[in-house]
Enzyme design. Structure first.
Site: not given
Ligand code: GLU
Length: 458
Positions: A79, A103, A115, A251
């Protein structure tokens, strides 16, 4: 060796020595298992790379370099966002994918880390061309994406429009299969979640407010007894007016600034905000709601001339964008891109508290320098998880085809972040490590334990 690998290695070294962690692993076997942990967590499982073949509106055919890095799926499907940026590269995407693994583990989300990146400046392409790039991205990475495989989301340069396009292409190419959970960060009408757009900014501010108000008030006596540099920093700002500068007004920065502006629990005074062109400064505090309104009406930009400021009755002086980081403020909220504080400017930073809204805005060297000087940094993996937490809620809602109210989303978001902070903060203020390392240790512990239980550590 890339930057956050160093922190992973340091965290694992600390854990290797703590024999109460994974006590079944002893002596040589223990050393061996920790060696394989370093290898597992510092390298991605897969790096997918494609050159998307795109026909531009003038008939030219271009090849757009693009990536999807799948770092680790120990805790669930990969994710993480997809970034459209002219300077994105494979190493950066791999670093950001690893950050997502950590994270998600930190906040107990059932996801691994991934990513994506596409090397374009999205502002140079027409809407039709961007749509084509999104479709091609899904076509080229078709086999590796899916609601139970790898779930992208927005990141720098992408938003709900791109996620809607990508989900539609995923649906086309997977007839009859579940598709709502294939992408998160979609528009609400297309199966997105209420509150997803605001989630990262709200979460970023929540992490700061929870630490500086709730945690400090509830634990003041205990904190004063600790011989801890970071506790001293936090306590020195307690019940004081806090001058805040916010780098980035997209945002993320605009929502975080608005939350800070309307917060009743702390005495915030937002003296500076910046975007890619200007910095606006007012020592008496900026009118953030007026600036948010202005940005909404002007393609996300801040007013960049005295005429624009006057016409909109906004009191501020216009300064150079890059001066923001060096201002004499109490708090810096970093909501732009990575590597903003580095070796060249780290000794000019005056803020005592830094909140990392963007991913990796401080280099490892600068991070060490600032931490050694007692600057309290709320790190990205703790502060900016609001986006992926609400992505998780969007994914659940997509499975159930039942949608939550906006207040429910924010409650679930804040409860989740509070739970993580209640686990991490007492440990952090009780030991000499910076907050980032405490977060990494927690994530690595979770990942190692699951890998051990699954019989994968040998
Ligand atoms: N791009 C965001 C991050 O770095 C969100 C990732 C997501 O919602 O999967 O946390």
């Amino acid at each position: 060796m890339s930057e956050n690998n160093t922190v992973i290695e340091e965290s694992l070294t600390a854990l290797l020595e703590d024999e109460s962690f994974l006590p079944d692993l002893k002596a040589q076997t223990r050393r061996q298992a920790f060696k394989s942990l370093v290898a597992i967590l510092s390298t991605p499982n897969h790096i997918h790379k494609s050159f998307l073949r795109v026909a531009l509106e003038d008939g030219t055919i271009v090849r757009v370099p693009s990536f999807r890095v799948q770092h680790n799926d120990t805790l669930g499907p990969y994710k993480g966002g997809i970034r459209f940026h002219e300077s994105v590269n494979e190493e950066e995407v791999a670093n950001l994918a690893r950050l997502m693994t950590l994270k998600n583990a930190l906040h107990e989300l059932p996801f691994g880390g991934g990513k994506g990146g596409v090397i374009i400046d999205p502002r140079e392409y027409s809407v039709k061309e961007l749509n084509l790039i999104c479709k091609k991205y899904v076509q080229y990475f078709n086999d590796i994406l899916g609601p139970d495989k790898d779930i992208p989301a927005p990141d720098a340069g992408t938003g709900e429009r791109e996620m809607d396009w990508m989900m539609a292409e995923y649906k086309n190419t997977h007839p009859g299969l579940p598709y709502r959970g294939s992408f998160t960060g979609k528009s609400i009408i297309n199966g997105g979640s209420l509150g997803r757009k605001e989630a990262t900014g709200k979460g970023v501010y929540f992490s700061f407010r929870y630490l500086m108000h709730n945690f400090l008030n509830d634990n003041e006596k205990w904190l004063r007894e600790q011989d801890n540099l970071f506790a001293e920093t936090a306590l020195s700002k307690k019940d004081r007016k806090l001058n805040i500068a916010v780098q980035g007004f997209g945002n993320l920065g605009a929502v975080a600034a608005k939350e800070a502006f309307k917060c009743n629990e702390l005495q915030n005074n937002i003296v500076a905000v910046s975007d890619r062109d200007v910095m606006l400064y007012n020592s008496d505090g900026l009118d953030i709601p007026a600036l948010v309104r202005y940005a909404q009406e002007h393609g996300g930009s801040l007013p960049d001339s005295n005429t624009a400021l006057k016409e909109n009755e906004i009191k501020a002086v216009i300064n150079d964008r890059d001066e923001l980081l060096e201002l004499d403020v109490d708090v810096l909220i970093m909501a732009a891109l990575e590597n903003q504080i580095h070796e060249e400017n780290m000794d000019k930073i005056q803020a005592q508290i830094i909140v990392e809204g963007a991913n990796a805005p401080i280099t490892v060297k600068a991070d060490k320098y600032l931490s050694d000087n007692g600057i309290l940094i709320i790190p990205d993996i703790l502060a900016n998880a609001g986006g992926v937490i609400v992505s998780y809620l969007e994914w659940i809602q997509g499975r159930d085809t039942q949608f939550y109210k906006e207040e429910q989303i924010y409650k679930l978001l804040f409860d989740k972040m509070q739970k993580t902070m209640d686990t991490i903060l007492p440990q952090f203020f009780g030991d000499p490590f910076p907050l980032r390392q405490n977060c990494y240790i927690h994530s690595v512990m979770k990942l190692s334990t699951v890998l051990f239980r699954q019989g994968k550590l040998y």
